[in-house]
Design an enzyme around this catalytic site. Structure first.
Site, PDB file in Angstrom:
ATOM      1  N   HIS A   1       0.832  -1.204   0.000  1.00 39.98           N
ATOM      2  CA  HIS A   1       0.000   0.000   0.000  1.00 39.98           C
ATOM      3  C   HIS A   1       0.871   1.260   0.000  1.00 39.98           C
ATOM      4  O   HIS A   1       0.670   2.163  -0.825  1.00 39.98           O
ATOM      5  CB  HIS A   1      -0.900  -0.019   1.243  1.00 39.98           C
ATOM      6  CG  HIS A   1      -1.778   1.183   1.374  1.00 39.98           C
ATOM      7  ND1 HIS A   1      -3.079   1.220   0.923  1.00 39.98           N
ATOM      8  CD2 HIS A   1      -1.547   2.415   1.907  1.00 39.98           C
ATOM      9  CE1 HIS A   1      -3.603   2.403   1.169  1.00 39.98           C
ATOM     10  NE2 HIS A   1      -2.702   3.152   1.777  1.00 39.98           N
ATOM     11  N   GLU A   2       1.814   1.305   0.919  1.00 39.94           N
ATOM     12  CA  GLU A   2       2.656   2.502   1.019  1.00 39.94           C
ATOM     13  C   GLU A   2       3.584   2.635  -0.187  1.00 39.94           C
ATOM     14  O   GLU A   2       3.914   3.745  -0.601  1.00 39.94           O
ATOM     15  CB  GLU A   2       3.472   2.458   2.315  1.00 39.94           C
ATOM     16  CG  GLU A   2       2.636   2.414   3.590  1.00 39.94           C
ATOM     17  CD  GLU A   2       1.648   3.566   3.701  1.00 39.94           C
ATOM     18  OE1 GLU A   2       1.893   4.640   3.092  1.00 39.94           O
ATOM     19  OE2 GLU A   2       0.621   3.401   4.391  1.00 39.94           O
TER      20      GLU A   2
ATOM     21  N   HIS B   1       1.844   4.710  -2.808  1.00 37.47           N
ATOM     22  CA  HIS B   1       2.001   6.158  -2.595  1.00 37.47           C
ATOM     23  C   HIS B   1       3.410   6.606  -2.999  1.00 37.47           C
ATOM     24  O   HIS B   1       3.586   7.625  -3.686  1.00 37.47           O
ATOM     25  CB  HIS B   1       1.775   6.504  -1.119  1.00 37.47           C
ATOM     26  CG  HIS B   1       0.377   6.277  -0.644  1.00 37.47           C
ATOM     27  ND1 HIS B   1      -0.728   6.758  -1.307  1.00 37.47           N
ATOM     28  CD2 HIS B   1      -0.099   5.637   0.469  1.00 37.47           C
ATOM     29  CE1 HIS B   1      -1.823   6.427  -0.637  1.00 37.47           C
ATOM     30  NE2 HIS B   1      -1.472   5.743   0.437  1.00 37.47           N
TER      31      HIS B   1
END
Length: 448
Positions: free
Chosen positions: A22-23, A26
């Site tokens: 997920h990170e 980003h």
């Protein structure tokens, strides 16, 4: 203690994989948009490991493995040198900021597809949607032993898991469903009226409907013997197949406790006929009486083999077909997740479906014990849930930031600082309430 430490380990592994992916979403998009990344952290709290990369980003693994974050250069959070302002997050266009924030949930969605693709190539074992025994609503609808359920309201089902997902939705909506079944080579429709269930417990739904899969009817084969039980003392062995008790035939494992209880009044030894290799043997066994929640129950110290050893359906495909199936399964799971969230919000489904880290750890350990394919399925479901939860329009979550950017696109200017601050407080309160409910549900499950 093995289950305890196993659950902790698989929780850390599961959240570590999902949070990192997920990170990284980003981080990857931010770098492509020219934003300087100050820190990439998996976990919160005190750093256990850190390293600074050549790009200036500090990579951290922290002590609390319940999330993570990516910290960008941003003029709203500290002083930024004039020569670096073009690399600040807040200096980017609203489209770029939108893409950076949306990348986290999008990467979780892509990860879910990838995990399901791997699962289908490896092959996930499950129960076939073939009826074993029926009672209650299922029996009244006319379902019979041996019926193969092929579709629910026109949606094809390949496994008992798919059948359960489809029936859960209909049961929560309190409506009839139309099943397509194969019986003795012919296809026919059957209407299952789930509006007659009354209250719905999603965790025990199939039992309440009165459906048991054929292969879940365990073979009456001894999988384990108690060290000091009557069966071991009488000479029974692991692998013996019970054929009859006092002359009454035994077809499935569930027949054994039923026949033992029927002979409770006699309080005498029972005669078991068993098959051992090519032999037929007889044993006299004296059942023991135990207290089971205030009720007297008779046992002989034997246990069934694990259910997973009797799976009779394997979903396995080649690389190309597996990808198509992974997209189809992702769509199915997405619809089921959104449907459950809507039903919880409207009070149709119980809020007990919201799970915290204890429940996630328990399921992580259980799925890991069932094999690689089941663990990949668990990770895919969790990754998809993380994607959907982060897209909810709650301030401080990704969905809340995306809502702000949509407003900015529509009105032509960012929302005010006052609105942002108020949103942070509201978001924190909503997130705290959600986490509190999840931990409360975990506590209730432990107590019960």
């Amino acid at each position: 203690m093995g289950d305890f430490f196993g659950s902790i380990w698989w929780l850390i592994v599961s959240l570590g994989v999902l949070v990192t992916f997920h990170e990284f979403g980003h981080y990857w998009v931010a770098r492509r948009c020219g934003v300087r990344v100050l820190r990439f952290s998996v976990g919160f709290g005190r750093p256990l490991w850190r390293r600074r990369g050549r790009d200036g980003t500090e990579y951290v693994v922290a002590a609390i493995p319940l999330g993570g974050y990516v910290k960008f250069l941003d003029e709203r959070e500290g002083d930024v040198a004039p020569h670096e302002r073009h690399m600040a997050f807040n200096s980017k266009s609203v489209a770029q900021r939108f893409a950076i924030v949306a990348a986290g949930p999008l990467f979780n969605l892509l990860l879910a597809v990838l995990l399901l693709w791997l699962m289908f190539m490896i092959g996930k074992a499950d129960f076939a949607p073939v009826v074993g025994t029926t009672s209650g609503v299922a029996a009244e609808a006319g379902l019979q032993t041996g019926d193969r359920i092929t579709a629910v309201d026109g949606q094809a089902v390949d496994t008992w898991t798919h059948l359960g997902m489809a029936l859960t939705t209909a049961a929560l909506d309190q409506r009839p469903v139309r099943l397509q079944i194969d019986r003795e080579g012919g296809a026919r429709p059957v209407t299952l009226d789930l509006s007659r269930l009354g209250g719905v417990d999603e965790r025990n739904l199939m039992r309440d409907i009165g459906l048991v899969p054929r292969r879940a009817l365990l073979r009456p084969e001894i999988g384990r013997l108690s060290d000091d039980g009557p069966a071991r003392a009488a000479g029974l062995q692991v692998g013996d197949r019970v054929l009859s008790i006092d002359g009454q035939p035994v077809t499935w494992w569930d027949d054994i406790p039923r026949l033992l209880q029927e002979r409770e009044a006699a309080e005498r030894p029972v005669t078991l006929q068993v098959a051992r290799s090519a032999e037929r043997l007889r044993f006299e066994v004296s059942p023991q009486s135990i207290d089971d929640n205030g009720q007297r129950r008779w046992v002989i110290g034997i246990a069934a083999p694990p259910a997973e050893q009797q799976y009779d359906a394997v979903l396995r495909y080649g690389p190309i077909d597996a990808f198509g199936q992974s997209l189809k399964e992702t769509w199915r799971l997405t619809g089921a997740t959104f449907g459950m969230l809507w039903r919880m919000a409207t009070g149709v489904a119980s809020l007990q479906n919201i799970s915290g880290p204890v429940t996630i750890a328990t399921y992580a350990n259980a799925s890991a014990g069932l094999g690689v394919a089941w663990f990949l399925f668990f990770l895919a479901v969790l990754s998809l849930s993380l994607c959907i939860m982060n897209l909810l329009p709650i301030p401080i979550l990704d969905g809340g930031h995306l809502l702000y950017y949509l407003i900015e696109i529509i009105k032509g200017s960012p929302v005010s600082e006052r609105v942002l601050v108020a949103g942070q407080y509201v978001g924190l309160a909503m997130l705290a309430a959600l986490m509190g409910l999840a931990f409360y549900n975990d506590f209730l499950r432990l107590v019960n």
